[in-house]
Design a protein around this motif. Structure first.
Motif, short mmCIF file in Angstrom:
data_model
loop_
_atom_site.label_atom_id
_atom_site.label_comp_id
_atom_site.label_asym_id
_atom_site.label_seq_id
_atom_site.Cartn_x
_atom_site.Cartn_y
_atom_site.Cartn_z
N TYR A 1 0.82 -1.21 0.00
CA TYR A 1 0.00 0.00 0.00
C TYR A 1 0.86 1.26 0.00
O TYR A 1 2.06 1.22 0.28
N SER B 1 -6.24 2.29 -1.15
CA SER B 1 -5.34 1.54 -0.28
C SER B 1 -5.80 1.61 1.17
O SER B 1 -5.68 0.63 1.92
N PHE C 1 -6.47 -1.61 3.37
CA PHE C 1 -5.68 -1.71 4.58
C PHE C 1 -6.56 -1.94 5.80
O PHE C 1 -6.31 -2.85 6.61
N PHE D 1 -2.31 0.09 -6.41
CA PHE D 1 -2.54 -0.29 -5.01
C PHE D 1 -3.99 -0.02 -4.62
O PHE D 1 -4.62 0.86 -5.21
N PRO D 2 -4.51 -0.75 -3.62
CA PRO D 2 -3.83 -1.75 -2.82
C PRO D 2 -3.65 -3.06 -3.57
O PRO D 2 -4.42 -3.38 -4.47
#
Length: 228
Positions: A11, A18, A22, A185-186
């Motif tokens: 990330y 992200s 997360f 990302f993620p």
């Protein structure tokens, strides 16, 4: 005893998607039978290495993204808010200093990722909730202070984050992501029976759960479980 599945989350705090990925993986750390590894990396290096282009360079995609984040904020329970200048926040100032700082915090923290998790979260909050800077040393220090780091921890991380050691570590993490096929990302990598399975984005968790033999309970599993 069944061994835990190892899951890596790559990330960058400049990416709002992200942040969603997360938080979900952090929430599922104690719901699924997994060993979660946080892998801070540099999104700019991923985009360049994969030959990808940011969504901000496609006007319609960027407009959709801003509306999409409002809906996702409520759904995921993450306090995303549009910065006053999203393009500047995401593309002009960049996140290289911030991700080196997160990497320095992780390098100092042995035996866990508690501090790197908290510092990463506070940096996301600065951009995507409070519309604040994440490029200056004072900004990084303020985020670390809110994350609960001591003055000495912050001072050491600020000394370390400009070192060649940390620059190389972040570069290596970014290259690891590229080696797994990253283009943005993620990115979540699930290691199953010695084989890595890569999932991109914040909308593949149901498929991920199916692939690793776990149950998807929505983005806020504790609330979902309480309703069962």
């Amino acid at each position: 005893m069944t061994s835990k599945k190892v899951i890596e989350v790559f990330y960058d705090v400049v990416s709002p998607y992200s942040w969603l990925g997360f938080e979900v993986m952090c929430r599922y750390r104690h719901v699924w039978n997994i060993e979660l590894k946080l892998r801070p990396a540099f999104l700019g290096g991923i985009m360049q290495g994969a030959g990808n282009k940011p969504p901000g360079l496609v006007p319609n995609k960027f407009m959709y993204m801003m509306k999409d984040l409002t809906r996702l904020s409520e759904y995921f329970g993450v306090p995303l808010q549009k910065p006053s200048d999203p393009f500047e926040a995401m593309f002009q100032k960049g996140s290289l200093s911030a991700m080196r700082f997160v990497t320095a915090v992780q390098e100092r923290e042995k035996g866990g990722d508690k501090q790197v998790e908290q510092v990463s979260r506070e940096l996301w909050r600065r951009i995507w909730t409070e519309d604040k800077d994440i490029t200056e040393p004072a900004s990084l220090a303020e985020a670390a202070m809110k994350a609960g780091l001591s003055d000495s921890d912050i001072e050491e991380a600020l000394k370390l984050y400009t070192s060649k050691e940390i620059k190389d570590k972040l570069k290596n993490a970014t290259q690891d992501a590229l080696n797994h096929g990253a283009f943005g990302f993620p990115m979540v990598v699930c290691h199953l029976n010695g084989k890595p399975e890569m999932f991109f984005g914040s909308d593949r968790f149901e498929l991920m759960a199916h692939c690793i033999g776990e149950k998807w309970l929505g983005p806020q599993p504790n609330k979902s479980a309480a309703k069962l």
